[in-house]
Design an enzyme around this catalytic site. Structure first.
Site, mmCIF file in Angstrom:
data_model
loop_
_atom_site.group_PDB
_atom_site.id
_atom_site.type_symbol
_atom_site.label_atom_id
_atom_site.label_comp_id
_atom_site.label_asym_id
_atom_site.label_seq_id
_atom_site.Cartn_x
_atom_site.Cartn_y
_atom_site.Cartn_z
ATOM 1 N N HIS A 113 92.206 28.431 14.531
ATOM 2 C CA HIS A 113 90.847 28.749 14.066
ATOM 3 C C HIS A 113 89.848 28.399 15.172
ATOM 4 C CE1 HIS A 113 87.414 29.214 11.537
ATOM 5 N NE2 HIS A 113 87.081 27.952 11.635
ATOM 6 N N ASP A 145 97.490 26.091 4.287
ATOM 7 C CA ASP A 145 97.599 25.805 2.856
ATOM 8 C C ASP A 145 96.840 26.898 2.104
ATOM 9 O OD1 ASP A 145 94.911 25.184 3.043
ATOM 10 O OD2 ASP A 145 95.172 23.032 2.688
ATOM 11 N N ALA A 146 96.559 26.664 0.818
ATOM 12 C CA ALA A 146 95.974 27.731 0.011
ATOM 13 C C ALA A 146 94.477 27.917 0.259
ATOM 14 C CB ALA A 146 96.228 27.451 -1.473
#
Ligand code: GRF
Length: 210
Positions: A113, A145-146
């Site tokens: 990112h 992760d989510a």
């Protein structure tokens, strides 16, 4: 991970300069990893062309070809699984993976990112950093992760913001740091293994940081 090179599946959506950095590193003896497949969510991108030139198999899974996002996610997880990855690297992959993908590949999927998490998550990290006026931003490699760019942090590199930066110049400078960070961290994950302990990620195979 094993003594044989770790198997990397890399997912891309764009120019693929981070992918190229990994392909180049994997060509060096002792790096400890090989890119066994490159996947994308769209056709006609330079990332896929880079894989093709390197002789790496490619696949494309377009969301629009599926009845639902969940169906796309399940098929993406299945195709990635077919390449038996030790590590899945999202390198400029502009889609969030879902439940099925995380059930199959969670804990071994990392994403890069272009901001220093937890600041500026989402699609516009460099622009958001510039608009906020920070003097230092950077890049983050995290275990997916989510959430959106919320996973446990594997590596970060700081990048200074210049007074005359535009979104483009800042993102380019971040991408330079991102490629170095990605190659270094993925190589260490491949060679040394890694442990995710809550929000803390450590290289190595023992739970004890001593
Ligand atoms: C990287 O900055 C990545 O973090 C962001 O998009 C950029 C991809 O660059 N999501 P490339 O496709 O690897 O050149």
């Amino acid at each position: 991970m094993s003594a044989s090179p770790a198997r990397l599946v890399v997912l891309v959506s764009g120019s693929g300069t981070n992918l190229q950095a990994l392909l180049d590193a994997c060509g060096e003896s002792g790096y400890g990893a090989e890119v066994v497949a490159v996947g994308a969510d769209r056709d006609g991108i330079e990332g896929l062309a880079r894989a093709g030139r390197a002789g790496v198999p490619t696949f494309v899974q377009r969301v629009s070809d599926f009845d639902s996002r969940a169906a796309w996610d399940e098929e993406l997880a299945r195709v990635v699984e077919g390449h038996r990855p030790d590590l899945v690297v999202l390198a400029g992959f502009m889609k969030l993976v879902g439940e099925a993908f995380l059930a199959a590949h969670g804990g071994r999927t990392v994403n890069t990112h272009p901001a220093l998490s937890p600041s500026f998550p989402g699609m516009h990290g460099p622009a958001d950093a510039l608009a906020y006026g920070v003097k230092v931003t950077g890049c983050t490699l995290f275990v997916v992760d989510a959430g959106v760019d919320t996973g446990a942090i594997v590596a970060q590199t700081a990048v200074a913001v210049s007074d005359d930066d535009t979104e483009a110049t800042l993102h380019e400078r971040i991408k330079g740091a991102e490629r170095v960070m990605l190659v270094d961290a993925v190589g260490r994950m491949a060679r040394e293994g890694f442990i995710v302990d809550g929000r803390r990620v450590r290289f190595g195979r023992t739970a004890d940081p001593q």
